[in-house]
Design an enzyme around this catalytic site. Structure first.
Site, PDB file in Angstrom:
ATOM      1  N   MET A   1      51.744  16.873  20.287  1.00 37.81           N
ATOM      2  CA  MET A   1      52.149  18.112  20.931  1.00 37.81           C
ATOM      3  C   MET A   1      53.441  18.639  20.313  1.00 37.81           C
ATOM      4  O   MET A   1      54.224  17.883  19.746  1.00 37.81           O
ATOM      5  CB  MET A   1      52.354  17.883  22.430  1.00 37.81           C
ATOM      6  N   CYS A   2      53.679  19.906  20.445  1.00 36.49           N
ATOM      7  CA  CYS A   2      54.834  20.569  19.840  1.00 36.49           C
ATOM      8  C   CYS A   2      56.049  20.469  20.759  1.00 36.49           C
ATOM      9  O   CYS A   2      55.970  20.025  21.900  1.00 36.49           O
ATOM     10  CB  CYS A   2      54.501  22.037  19.589  1.00 36.49           C
ATOM     11  N   ARG A   3      57.190  20.915  20.241  1.00 35.01           N
ATOM     12  CA  ARG A   3      58.424  21.033  21.011  1.00 35.01           C
ATOM     13  C   ARG A   3      59.015  22.409  20.749  1.00 35.01           C
ATOM     14  O   ARG A   3      58.908  22.928  19.632  1.00 35.01           O
ATOM     15  CB  ARG A   3      59.440  19.973  20.616  1.00 35.01           C
ATOM     16  N   VAL A  86      58.825  23.637  16.821  1.00 31.54           N
ATOM     17  CA  VAL A  86      58.381  22.679  15.807  1.00 31.54           C
ATOM     18  C   VAL A  86      56.987  22.220  16.185  1.00 31.54           C
ATOM     19  O   VAL A  86      56.695  21.964  17.351  1.00 31.54           O
ATOM     20  CB  VAL A  86      59.351  21.484  15.662  1.00 31.54           C
ATOM     21  N   ASN A 112      52.949  25.179  23.580  1.00 27.54           N
ATOM     22  CA  ASN A 112      52.721  23.760  23.350  1.00 27.54           C
ATOM     23  C   ASN A 112      51.541  23.351  24.216  1.00 27.54           C
ATOM     24  O   ASN A 112      51.499  23.679  25.404  1.00 27.54           O
ATOM     25  CB  ASN A 112      53.960  22.938  23.730  1.00 27.54           C
TER      26      ASN A 112
END
Length: 262
Positions: A1-3, A86, A112
């Site tokens: 998963m993204c941040r 990110v 996300n």
């Protein structure tokens, strides 16, 4: 998963949140603490509002920690409202067009999470994008599709209602297709004046999302940027954070439950 990180308030340098804090977004790209994967190295992006109505964008497929241009830009660009993201890819290509944030007109969006079973649902999901907005489709990400569907659901008139309608229709399509994997969403949205953040999961296990008021500024993050956890508020599952400048912030329910109760 993204941040990701979103900021609204008096102008600050992007580096104040992206690179400088103890647990900055760059630090999270190498060592996320509340994500399914620790490393988020499949590209990054920043979007910011300046003197123009439309936001500026810088997106790249390099890992955020290895891009010197990002560090230089973050140290020089000041903004009253910006997003930074990110990416940890969830099945779609690592390309600039698939990096967040996404912009369309004055709107900026980042996400996300994932649409469960997206590979098999892609044609159904993309068919929800209205003709007036399909031309803005540049990549293959489910996130960009969610953004453009929300445009087609009246984003300009009612941002929270448009996002709730989008999630409701996506969950319904997943159920028709008997997809067992969940829809999980944390997302940020802005028109350059207001900041919205959303947290939702069809399985009641949404990705992490926090916010805090710091003086006259609002910070919304996937993970706290420091170790002062008591200073951060979790956005509840199934809710939206609505920040309207001097009007402050409200946490309101997302009306996605009509499908859940069916």
């Amino acid at each position: 998963m993204c941040r990701w990180v979103a900021y609204a308030g008096p102008p600050i340098f992007l580096s104040d949140l992206v690179t400088d804090p103890e647990h900055s977004l760059i630090a999270q790209s190498l060592g996320a603490e509340e994500a399914k994967v620790e490393v988020n190295g499949d590209g990054f992006g920043i979007g910011w509002y300046g003197e123009r109505t439309e936001p500026g964008l810088y997106r790249e497929i390099l890992p955020a920690w290895s891009d010197d241009n990002l560090r230089h830009l973050a140290r020089q660009v000041r903004s009253r409202l910006f997003f930074a993201h990110v990416r940890a890819a969830t099945g779609t290509a690592t390309s600039r067009a698939n990096c967040h944030p996404f912009a369309n007109g004055r709107w900026l969006f980042m996400h996300n999470g994932q649409i469960g079973g997206y590979a098999g649902l892609r044609r159904t999901i993309e068919a929800m994008i209205g003709d007036a907005h399909y031309g803005a489709r540049a990549g293959t990400k489910d996130s960009e599709a969610l953004f453009l569907i929300a445009h087609s659901r009246g984003l300009d008139r009612d941002p929270v209602g448009a996002v709730a309608s989008t999630l409701r229709d996506v969950v319904a399509a997943m159920r028709v297709a008997r997809v067992e994997a969940p829809l999980r969403v944390t997302a940020a949205l802005s028109d350059g004046q207001r900041l919205f953040a959303f947290r939702y999961a069809s399985d009641r296990r949404p990705p992490s999302l926090y916010w805090r008021r710091d003086g006259g500024a609002i910070q919304v993050v996937s993970e706290p940027l420091d170790r002062r956890r008591e200073a951060w508020n979790a956005v509840p599952d199934g809710h939206a954070l609505v920040c309207c400048g001097a009007g402050g912030c409200d946490v309101v329910p997302l009306a996605v439950e009509a499908v859940e109760a069916a």
